[in-house]
Design an enzyme around this catalytic site. Structure first.
Site, PDB file in Angstrom:
ATOM      1  N   LYS A 168       0.833  -1.204   0.000  1.00 10.73           N
ATOM      2  CA  LYS A 168       0.000   0.000   0.000  1.00 10.73           C
ATOM      3  C   LYS A 168       0.869   1.257   0.000  1.00 10.73           C
ATOM      4  CE  LYS A 168      -0.248  -0.400   4.995  1.00 10.73           C
ATOM      5  NZ  LYS A 168      -0.870  -1.144   6.068  1.00 10.73           N
ATOM      6  N   ARG A 179     -10.510   0.021  14.569  1.00 11.36           N
ATOM      7  CA  ARG A 179     -10.358   0.846  13.366  1.00 11.36           C
ATOM      8  C   ARG A 179     -11.392   0.365  12.370  1.00 11.36           C
ATOM      9  NH1 ARG A 179      -4.482   1.145  10.463  1.00 11.36           N
ATOM     10  NH2 ARG A 179      -5.072  -0.889   9.646  1.00 11.36           N
ATOM     11  N   TYR A 208      15.546  31.679   5.818  1.00 12.27           N
ATOM     12  CA  TYR A 208      14.394  32.446   6.283  1.00 12.27           C
ATOM     13  C   TYR A 208      14.473  32.677   7.784  1.00 12.27           C
ATOM     14  CZ  TYR A 208      11.840  31.538   1.916  1.00 12.27           C
ATOM     15  OH  TYR A 208      11.439  31.487   0.621  1.00 12.27           O
ATOM     16  N   MET A 256      10.965  25.193   1.134  1.00 11.73           N
ATOM     17  CA  MET A 256      10.061  24.336   0.376  1.00 11.73           C
ATOM     18  C   MET A 256      10.845  23.370  -0.525  1.00 11.73           C
ATOM     19  SD  MET A 256       7.035  25.307  -2.300  1.00 11.73           S
ATOM     20  CE  MET A 256       6.086  26.297  -1.187  1.00 11.73           C
TER      21      MET A 256
HETATM   22  C1  LIG Z   1      -0.181  -1.895   6.899  1.00  9.99           C
HETATM   23  C2  LIG Z   1      -0.769  -3.095   7.390  1.00  9.99           C
HETATM   24  C3  LIG Z   1       0.013  -4.229   7.676  1.00  9.99           C
HETATM   25  C4  LIG Z   1       1.509  -4.210   7.652  1.00  9.99           C
HETATM   26  O1  LIG Z   1       2.000  -3.589   8.814  1.00  9.99           O
HETATM   27  P1  LIG Z   1       3.556  -3.427   9.119  1.00  9.99           P
HETATM   28  O2  LIG Z   1       3.629  -2.925  10.505  1.00  9.99           O
HETATM   29  O3  LIG Z   1       4.077  -2.459   8.130  1.00  9.99           O
HETATM   30  O4  LIG Z   1       4.151  -4.766   8.946  1.00  9.99           O
HETATM   31  C5  LIG Z   1      -0.629  -5.395   8.008  1.00  9.99           C
HETATM   32  N1  LIG Z   1      -1.980  -5.455   8.070  1.00  9.99           N
HETATM   33  C6  LIG Z   1      -2.756  -4.382   7.850  1.00  9.99           C
HETATM   34  C7  LIG Z   1      -4.222  -4.515   7.969  1.00  9.99           C
HETATM   35  C8  LIG Z   1      -2.185  -3.164   7.499  1.00  9.99           C
HETATM   36  O5  LIG Z   1      -2.954  -2.097   7.310  1.00  9.99           O
END
Ligand SMILES: *Cc1c(COP(=O)(O)O)cnc(C)c1O
Length: 822
Positions: free
Chosen positions: A492, A590, A718, A767
């Site tokens: 992801k 969640r 700055y 920036m």
């Molecule tokens: C991102 C995620 C993982 C992986 O987590 P890490 O700590 O990066 O290994 C596993 N399961 C779910 C549902 C996630 O959202």
């Protein structure tokens, strides 16, 4: 090479299981992905701790490979091919290489040392190639696997070999020595670093010297320790007439004594004393490592009895060596593999394999110069090249150079030019777009000009991604899993900022079982990129359900509402058994079905044939924090309870999974049937002991745009937040908060690394730019700057910034170019 397979039975100490007929092979492979594998290939199925090529045998047979060296014959392929059954495939490969090498009798230079092997090898090749047909190790193929692969590329036309040998611990060199059997030994810089694989420096030197057991000359830099090791070595492995040929900056009894060393602008003038005379030599480098490497080359030339003027002329032309193949973004959606510094047959084979494994576009183009030093006649060479191009399914070929031009007819769909300028003149008409282009040419063709024309123009900041490190980390975590436990890898957020598609391709090769993405569009772009692995979508929005189905993505379902919405669309499309993943909330709060919604879930799914529960999962909130391991155990037991209930009520047997990276590290008993690896793949562990076993994946690099010296009392940036207490040298670097570098990293909280030294950031991060104090560093405009990587690590940064590595990695803006390499 043409070898009767049966003759190898005794060489490899193998058992023959296959056809009684004579079979000839002309190609050796260990890479299941290579398009060069064919009916004449002998495939050695290597099985490391982490990678087992036996898994690919069935696939290879389908592609026409008939002959295998194996440790065991996988069940599904018995009787379908010829097998040489051995105890250990790697030893068999090494035995084969040693046997093959023994058939040739020309001089071989063997190189070893801690640093400089590859550079000295490439330079010697350059210096000696006007006079010899040289075979050398490609790139830095110097390992237990790389050395045999290098040696078996020797053919009858070669008359000089240059091979490098690299070891990481004791007892490795004996294997490499019997394969290379060098007559001429070169010990490159030995370094004082304490290597993990050795007890001390002396043991390291002794082990390296073993390469030279039968060498009639050993070339080295004189120092007390090496001298001591060598004299023990020479009495233990006595060889009549062996010469020791040494050089030194300090000891005037060395054969070549460097009397004087004078730094010029970008070069160095040395005076050396040899056989009572003093000569001067210009080395076109100013750093000490390059100077030492050039002197190693000088000794080889002196040993070959080259005259002073020729040595002078050739060494003057030494150039920086590119150690690796790089993938770059090109114009119009192309990607470019830049191999613009070498052209020989062996490295062409490697580059074509790399092209296949890295291609982002289906269409493949090769821009190729004349090939030098193949050891074949031109007729034979270009027939072989044409065959290679056709085996690799290259769509078009652009040949540049008088020789390749005269063999145009051998290539399908080719255009040829006499020289690089002619091609560049007409480059527009090729309309390069959405193709992967391999640019491969000898140095003299200056293909770097073509690369710069076809490369997408961006600024100098890049995030370099080490694909080998990803493989390493993957294998590390894989080795922690029980048998039959599957692996889902989370890609992801663009592979945690590192690049989605490229990493997914690599994972596909590693045969991961699942990929996980956050949103449907991330999955769609992977599928569009050709990824065939199943992909779970963590956060499917109901508006995306139609495209999820269209692209065969698998949604995570976490609520009754979501389930009903998905069922509605799935029913409209008359789907059957569509795979879905049920997420349970066991304490993270969640996403997920809570305990009190399970009954309704069961009711909705009971007897339902539209969807199939492919897996049940939950997510841990504190798997990285030992203060809360009790809480993790509660989550796991609730997961156990709820998932069992679903399974028994619905009478199903899905995959179950709950562990993320730190879960894999800390809760080996909760692997169920699958785990979900995330941050660990990208080289970060929450556990400092485990961190040591991981390799750094991403290095964010930039360059110095400008250097200035300001007097005490002046300010920088700055708001005048940095006031110089004394005269201070400041470097400006073109990366800023818009690229993802937090402003909290400025004002001396954070640092960058220039020439291996820390340079603290002074003033506020802007920036698009930041400034660093480089008073103590000898640096100039254009020098490379590491923003993060080996130092600082993202972990160090996260501590200072009071965040976590995840946030830093995923914040690097998409305007920063990603460059992938092996
Ligand atoms: C991102 C995620 C993982 C992986 O987590 P890490 O700590 O990066 O290994 C596993 N399961 C779910 C549902 C996630 O959202």
């Amino acid at each position: 090479m043409s070898i009767n397979l049966k003759s190898l039975v005794s060489v490899l100490n193998a058992e023959w299981i296959g056809s009684p007929a004579d079979i000839f092979i002309d190609h050796i492979s260990i890479d299941s992905r290579s398009l060069q594998n064919g009916s004449q290939t002998l495939f050695f199925a290597l099985s490391g701790v982490n990678h087992d090529a036996h898994l690919y045998i069935a696939e290879l047979i389908e592609k026409g490979v008939q002959n295998f060296v194996v440790e065991q014959i996988p069940e599904n392929v018995t009787g379908k091919a010829n097998f040489l059954l051995v105890k250990n495939s790697l030893s068999a490969l090494q035995n084969f290489a040693a046997y093959y090498r023994a058939g040739f009798h020309f001089p071989i230079i063997g190189l070893t040392g801690s640093n400089g092997k590859t550079i000295v090898k490439e330079w010697l090749n350059f210096l000696l190639s006007p006079d010899y047909n040289i075979i050398r190790s490609p790139k830095s193929y110097n390992s237990q696997v790389g050395v045999p692969l290098s040696v078996i590329a020797i053919n009858e036309m070669h008359n000089l070999g240059i091979f490098e040998a690299g070891i990481s611990t004791v007892n490795e060199m004996v294997n490499l020595e019997r394969i290379i059997k060098p007559n001429i030994g070169v010990l490159t810089s030995i370094g004082s670093a304490h290597d993990e694989g050795f007890e001390n420096l002396k043991q390291k030197i002794n082990e390296k010297l073993l390469l030279f057991k039968d060498s009639s000359v050993i070339i080295y830099q004189n120092n007390d320790l090496v001298d001591e090791c060598l004299s023990e070595f020479c009495s233990q492995y006595f060889l009549d007439g062996r010469t020791l040929f040494s050089w030194s900056f300090t000891n005037d009894s060395a054969d070549v004594f460097i009397v004087e060393k004078e730094a010029k602008n970008d070069s160095t003038l040395i005076k050396y004393q040899y056989k009572g005379e003093v000569f001067s030599l210009e080395i076109p480098f100013s750093d000490s490592a390059s100077i030492e490497n050039a002197i190693s080359c000088l000794l080889v030339l002196l040993y070959f009895e080259y005259d002073f003027a020729l040595i002078q002329n050739r060494i003057k032309m030494l150039y920086p060596v590119k150690m690796r193949l790089e993938v770059k973004n090109g114009i119009n959606g192309c990607s470019i593999i830049d191999d613009s510094y070498s052209s020989d047959f062996q490295s062409l084979k490697i580059a074509l394999d790399f092209l296949e494994s890295q291609k982002k576009n289906a269409s493949k183009t090769v821009i190729l110069s004349d090939i030098f030093q193949s050891g074949f006649s031109n007729e034979e060479l270009y027939s072989k090249v044409a065959q290679l191009i056709s085996d690799n399914k290259i769509h078009r070929v652009i040949g540049i150079g008088p020789t390749i031009s005269s063999f145009k007819d051998k290539f399908a769909n080719s255009t040829v030019f006499q020289n690089t300028a002619d091609f560049i003149h007409e480059i527009e008409r090729f309309d390069f777009n959405n193709e992967t282009i391999l640019i491969k040419g000898a140095r003299s063709f200056q293909f770097e000009e073509i690369v710069s024309l076809l490369e997408e123009k961006t600024h100098e900041t890049v995030l370099e991604i080490n694909l080998d490190a990803i493989s390493h980390n993957f294998n590390y975590f894989k080795s922690k899993l029980g048998q039959n436990v599957k692996m889902m890898v989370m890609v992801k957020a663009f592979g945690y900022g590192n690049g989605g598609l490229e990493i997914a391709k690599l994972l596909e090769h590693h045969k991961v079982d699942y990929l996980g993405v956050a949103f449907a569009d991330e999955g769609i772009s992977l599928k569009n990129g050709g990824i065939k692995l199943p992909i779970m979508v963590l956060n499917p929005e109901s508006t995306s359900f139609p495209s999820i189905i269209q692209y065969n993505l698998e949604p995570e379902i976490y609520s009754i509402k979501g389930l009903n919405a998905f069922l509605k669309i799935a029913r409209e499309k008359n789907l059957k058994d569509y795979p879905i993943h049920i997420k349970l909330d066991t304490g993270m709060h969640r996403l997920g079905f809570e305990n009190n919604t399970i009954d309704e879930l069961i009711q909705t799914l009971k007897g339902n044939s539209t969807v199939r529960v492919q897996s049940i999962l939950s997510h841990l909130a504190t798997s990285d924090d030992s203060n809360y391991f009790d809480f993790v155990n509660q989550q796991i037991s609730l997961f156990e309870e709820l998932s069992l209930k679903l399974m028994s009520e619905l009478n199903i047997n899905p995959i179950r999974h709950i562990l993320n990276t730190s879960g894999i590290s800390n809760f080996p008993n909760a692997q169920y049937n699958m785990v979900r690896l995330g941050i660990g793949l990208y080289g970060v562990s929450n556990d400092s002991a485990e961190q040591k076993y991981l390799e750094n994946v991403g290095t964010l690099k930039s360059i110095i745009s400008q250097v200035r010296t300001i007097p005490a009392g002046d300010s920088v940036g700055y708001g005048r937040r940095f006031m110089a207490q004394k005269e201070t040298k400041i470097a400006t670097i073109p990366i800023g908060y818009a690229d993802g570098i937090s402003r909290l990293w400025g004002n001396q909280a954070g640092f960058v690394t220039i020439k291996n030294q820390k340079a603290f950031i002074v003033g506020s991060v802007c920036m698009d730019m930041l400034m660093a104090d480089v008073t103590h560093i000898d640096c100039k405009e254009g020098d490379s700057v590491v923003i993060f990587g080996e130092s600082p690590t993202v972990i160090e940064m996260a501590e200072v910034l009071r965040t976590i590595p995840y946030e830093i990695m995923t914040s690097i803006s998409q305007r920063v170019k990603r460059v992938f390499f092996r």
